[in-house]
Write a protein that holds these residues in place. Structure first.
Motif, PDB file in Angstrom:
ATOM      1  N   VAL A  31       4.877   7.258   4.047  1.00 46.15           N
ATOM      2  CA  VAL A  31       3.876   8.191   3.523  1.00 46.15           C
ATOM      3  C   VAL A  31       3.945   9.521   4.275  1.00 46.15           C
ATOM      4  O   VAL A  31       3.891  10.595   3.679  1.00 46.15           O
ATOM      5  CB  VAL A  31       2.464   7.571   3.602  1.00 46.15           C
ATOM      6  CG1 VAL A  31       1.397   8.607   3.256  1.00 46.15           C
ATOM      7  CG2 VAL A  31       2.374   6.382   2.643  1.00 46.15           C
ATOM      8  N   GLY A  83       2.627   6.610  -7.156  1.00 47.17           N
ATOM      9  CA  GLY A  83       1.784   7.585  -7.847  1.00 47.17           C
ATOM     10  C   GLY A  83       2.274   9.009  -7.724  1.00 47.17           C
ATOM     11  O   GLY A  83       1.818   9.896  -8.450  1.00 47.17           O
ATOM     12  N   GLN A  84       3.213   9.248  -6.797  1.00 46.55           N
ATOM     13  CA  GLN A  84       3.785  10.580  -6.624  1.00 46.55           C
ATOM     14  C   GLN A  84       5.201  10.690  -7.177  1.00 46.55           C
ATOM     15  O   GLN A  84       5.886  11.695  -6.972  1.00 46.55           O
ATOM     16  CB  GLN A  84       3.773  10.960  -5.140  1.00 46.55           C
ATOM     17  CG  GLN A  84       2.371  11.000  -4.547  1.00 46.55           C
ATOM     18  CD  GLN A  84       2.371  11.479  -3.102  1.00 46.55           C
ATOM     19  OE1 GLN A  84       3.104  12.386  -2.734  1.00 46.55           O
ATOM     20  NE2 GLN A  84       1.537  10.853  -2.280  1.00 46.55           N
ATOM     21  N   SER A 118       4.821  11.785   1.264  1.00 47.17           N
ATOM     22  CA  SER A 118       3.625  12.201   0.542  1.00 47.17           C
ATOM     23  C   SER A 118       3.537  13.721   0.462  1.00 47.17           C
ATOM     24  O   SER A 118       3.569  14.410   1.482  1.00 47.17           O
ATOM     25  CB  SER A 118       2.361  11.646   1.218  1.00 47.17           C
ATOM     26  OG  SER A 118       1.207  11.996   0.484  1.00 47.17           O
ATOM     27  N   GLU A 177       0.924   4.001  -3.125  1.00 43.11           N
ATOM     28  CA  GLU A 177       0.615   5.416  -2.915  1.00 43.11           C
ATOM     29  C   GLU A 177       1.778   6.312  -3.329  1.00 43.11           C
ATOM     30  O   GLU A 177       1.591   7.342  -3.980  1.00 43.11           O
ATOM     31  CB  GLU A 177       0.258   5.665  -1.455  1.00 43.11           C
ATOM     32  CG  GLU A 177      -0.096   7.124  -1.163  1.00 43.11           C
ATOM     33  CD  GLU A 177      -0.715   7.331   0.205  1.00 43.11           C
ATOM     34  OE1 GLU A 177      -0.877   8.501   0.597  1.00 43.11           O
ATOM     35  OE2 GLU A 177      -1.044   6.336   0.875  1.00 43.11           O
ATOM     36  N   LEU A 178       2.983   5.930  -2.968  1.00 39.58           N
ATOM     37  CA  LEU A 178       4.138   6.777  -3.258  1.00 39.58           C
ATOM     38  C   LEU A 178       4.590   6.669  -4.713  1.00 39.58           C
ATOM     39  O   LEU A 178       5.113   7.635  -5.269  1.00 39.58           O
ATOM     40  CB  LEU A 178       5.290   6.434  -2.315  1.00 39.58           C
ATOM     41  CG  LEU A 178       5.020   6.809  -0.855  1.00 39.58           C
ATOM     42  CD1 LEU A 178       6.096   6.240   0.063  1.00 39.58           C
ATOM     43  CD2 LEU A 178       4.932   8.320  -0.683  1.00 39.58           C
ATOM     44  N   ALA A 237       0.834  -1.210   0.000  1.00 43.71           N
ATOM     45  CA  ALA A 237       0.000   0.000   0.000  1.00 43.71           C
ATOM     46  C   ALA A 237       0.864   1.254   0.000  1.00 43.71           C
ATOM     47  O   ALA A 237       0.579   2.226  -0.716  1.00 43.71           O
ATOM     48  CB  ALA A 237      -0.937  -0.006   1.215  1.00 43.71           C
ATOM     49  N   TRP A 238       1.926   1.260   0.794  1.00 41.93           N
ATOM     50  CA  TRP A 238       2.853   2.398   0.782  1.00 41.93           C
ATOM     51  C   TRP A 238       3.478   2.566  -0.597  1.00 41.93           C
ATOM     52  O   TRP A 238       3.556   3.674  -1.126  1.00 41.93           O
ATOM     53  CB  TRP A 238       3.956   2.178   1.814  1.00 41.93           C
ATOM     54  CG  TRP A 238       3.530   2.264   3.233  1.00 41.93           C
ATOM     55  CD1 TRP A 238       2.523   3.034   3.750  1.00 41.93           C
ATOM     56  CD2 TRP A 238       4.093   1.553   4.345  1.00 41.93           C
ATOM     57  NE1 TRP A 238       2.434   2.839   5.105  1.00 41.93           N
ATOM     58  CE2 TRP A 238       3.378   1.945   5.494  1.00 41.93           C
ATOM     59  CE3 TRP A 238       5.130   0.634   4.462  1.00 41.93           C
ATOM     60  CZ2 TRP A 238       3.680   1.448   6.758  1.00 41.93           C
ATOM     61  CZ3 TRP A 238       5.433   0.121   5.717  1.00 41.93           C
ATOM     62  CH2 TRP A 238       4.711   0.524   6.848  1.00 41.93           C
TER      63      TRP A 238
END
Length: 235
Positions: free
Chosen positions: A149, A107-108, A153, A104-105, A100-101
């Motif tokens: 995150v 995508g950045q 993030s 999410e990361l 999950a980390w």
């Protein structure tokens, strides 16, 4: 062959092909062995014959055992640090899901490298309070919180700044003093940044953990990145 079995075999081949080189060290190899074990565990129930299922499960168990041994030998922690880590929930064979980390990361714009993956599997989600709050030139009064995150993030510019200042390939690891963002480079080097300075934590994840918990040496300011600021701690 079912589509699920074909996909699981393809994934196992992909993971096996990503074996890290020796230059990345024991932590990266241990992380790879865990990834192999996870691929085998996903494959096992899809195999048609009981003998093949048993072989896959046994190989996965062996891979996890090897990873645990590597991690236990890869982090040479002082006894006081081991006790603090264990109190916080760590153990040598700890391996948490980091997907999950990573998602999410990614995508950045972050790219997860093997050293970061190994560190996050071992320490991710832990709050590591200091065992010594009085460093030689700084107050070590905040925990190392291993949360990529929280560190990364919305802060990808910090990673780009690290590349510009120090070179390398950086991935967020967590937060430390004054909510500074801690990053780990693909070679294992760990720094904290985000407050106008870049601080050295260690040449490896193990060194950084020991330093963050024990403050056994002065905090070193590697770079001043805020215009007009002076080095802190002062040299």
């Amino acid at each position: 062959m079912t589509p699920e079995l074909r996909a699981a075999l393809k994934e196992l081949r992909r993971v096996r092909a990503e074996r890290p080189g020796e230059e990345l060290g024991a932590a990266a190899f241990a992380a790879w062995r865990v990834a192999v074990a996870e691929a085998l565990e996903a494959l096992a129930p899809l195999l048609l014959f009981a003998e093949d299922r048993q072989r896959a499960v046994a190989e996965a168990r062996s891979a996890r055992a090897e990873a645990a041994e590597l991690r236990a030998s890869g982090f040479d922690f002082p006894d006081v640090v081991v006790r603090a880590l264990e109190h916080a929930g760590w153990r040598p064979d700890r391996s948490v899901d980091i997907s999950a980390w990573d998602a999410e990361l990614a995508g950045q714009g972050y790219r997860l490298h093997p050293v970061a993956a190994a560190a996050l599997r071992s320490f991710g989600g832990l709050n590591l309070p200091p065992v010594n709050r009085a460093g030689p030139n700084f107050a070590n009064d905040e925990p190392l919180v291993v949360d990529p995150v929280a560190a990364g993030s919305g802060h990808h510019e910090l990673a780009r700044e690290l590349v510009a200042e120090l070179g390398g390939e950086w991935y967020p690891l967590g937060e430390w003093l004054s909510s500074s963002s801690v990053f780990v480079e693909a070679s294992g080097r760990v720094v904290a940044t985000g407050l106008g300075w870049i601080w050295e934590l260690g040449e490896s994840v193990g060194e950084a953990v020991v330093f963050a918990l024990t403050a056994h040496r002065p905090l070193k300011c590697l770079r001043v990145v805020a215009p007009g600021a002076r080095p802190w701690p002062p040299t």
